[in-house]
Write an enzyme that holds these catalytic residues in place. Sequence first.
Site, PDB file in Angstrom:
ATOM      1  N   SER A  28      23.583  76.970  42.320  1.00  0.00           N
ATOM      2  CA  SER A  28      24.643  75.726  41.770  1.00  0.00           C
ATOM      3  C   SER A  28      24.682  74.928  42.988  1.00  0.00           C
ATOM      4  CB  SER A  28      26.045  76.603  41.718  1.00  0.00           C
ATOM      5  OG  SER A  28      26.276  77.123  42.901  1.00  0.00           O
ATOM      6  N   HIS A  58      20.314  75.421  36.543  1.00  0.00           N
ATOM      7  CA  HIS A  58      21.843  75.663  36.766  1.00  0.00           C
ATOM      8  C   HIS A  58      22.699  75.929  35.579  1.00  0.00           C
ATOM      9  CE1 HIS A  58      25.974  74.667  38.366  1.00  0.00           C
ATOM     10  NE2 HIS A  58      25.638  76.142  38.199  1.00  0.00           N
ATOM     11  N   GLU A  80      22.052  72.424  33.962  1.00  0.00           N
ATOM     12  CA  GLU A  80      21.779  71.297  34.654  1.00  0.00           C
ATOM     13  C   GLU A  80      20.561  71.653  35.141  1.00  0.00           C
ATOM     14  OE1 GLU A  80      24.954  69.151  38.094  1.00  0.00           O
ATOM     15  OE2 GLU A  80      24.748  71.277  38.296  1.00  0.00           O
ATOM     16  N   ASN A  92      29.236  70.539  40.690  1.00  0.00           N
ATOM     17  CA  ASN A  92      29.952  71.015  41.478  1.00  0.00           C
ATOM     18  C   ASN A  92      30.319  70.116  42.598  1.00  0.00           C
ATOM     19  OD1 ASN A  92      30.247  73.977  40.953  1.00  0.00           O
ATOM     20  ND2 ASN A  92      28.191  74.467  41.482  1.00  0.00           N
TER      21      ASN A  92
END
Length: 299
Positions: A123, A144, A156, A194
């Site tokens: 991540s 991800h 992702e 993130n």
Amino acid sequence: MATASEIAAVGVIGAGQMGSGIAQLAAAAGCAVLLLDADPAALSRAVASISSSLRRLAAKGHLSQAACEDSIGRIRCVSAVQDLRDADLVIEAIVENEDVKKRLFVELDKITKPSTILASNTSSISITRLASATKRPAQVIGMHFFNPPPIMKLIEIIRGADTSDEVFATVKSFSERLGKTVICSHDYPGFIVNRVLMPMINEAFWALYTGVATKEDIDTGMKLGTNHPMGPLQLADFIGLDVCLSVLRVLHNGLGDNKYSPCPLLVQYVDAGRLGKKRGLGVYSYGQKSSSSKPKSSL
């Protein structure tokens, strides 16, 4: 190298919640899945969880009973990296630690077919640096997934500095084959989601730490005030406080900005073993007995 439609065998490393969810998706998409974990108990739990999830979907009419049982039958549990030698795509979903992931990629590079694509579910960790541990950096990419993978609609994709256009196109098409919407990020710390999410979670911890409000009011404010499905502190518990802390440290180290410096309360909770829902205790209690003591002080 196989195209997305030709990917027939997928290796998934790590039989935790993320790995088992990824394995379920790949099996339901018609792939033979090799689910690898060194812990036999983790593999047993994963198979039970996947079977239960697929049978619930069948009971609700989202797939046929035959498709459900076929998907379960496509998953084979293995305990050695060598068992993944014939996989067309390998996705690792292990601990969020760069050194551990690099050691794994070194092994995978040695034993998998030259055409195999190696993907990381990281991540936040640099795909370029993970790829540098291999002799096939053009075939290393980030995938991800979001938790839980069978439910969340997003993947992702992160290209490393040397990821080839062909590998990118194959992985993007394969992600869509899994029924996911794809977003693409360059290889910067935290990627897209993130990079935006973790500072919000961190700020929620600062608000709790400095006494701005109770955890309930912080979460209710964000749920009802910004239409989030859950508040940032509850979401942190579901992600895992250790994972949140790890990502924040990657952001802080990679970008050099103190706004990413982890809140001391988050660090304290992780040090105390209050890792969130998976441990039964984080910001909130989930009705399970914690194996660790509470922090000496908390709000």
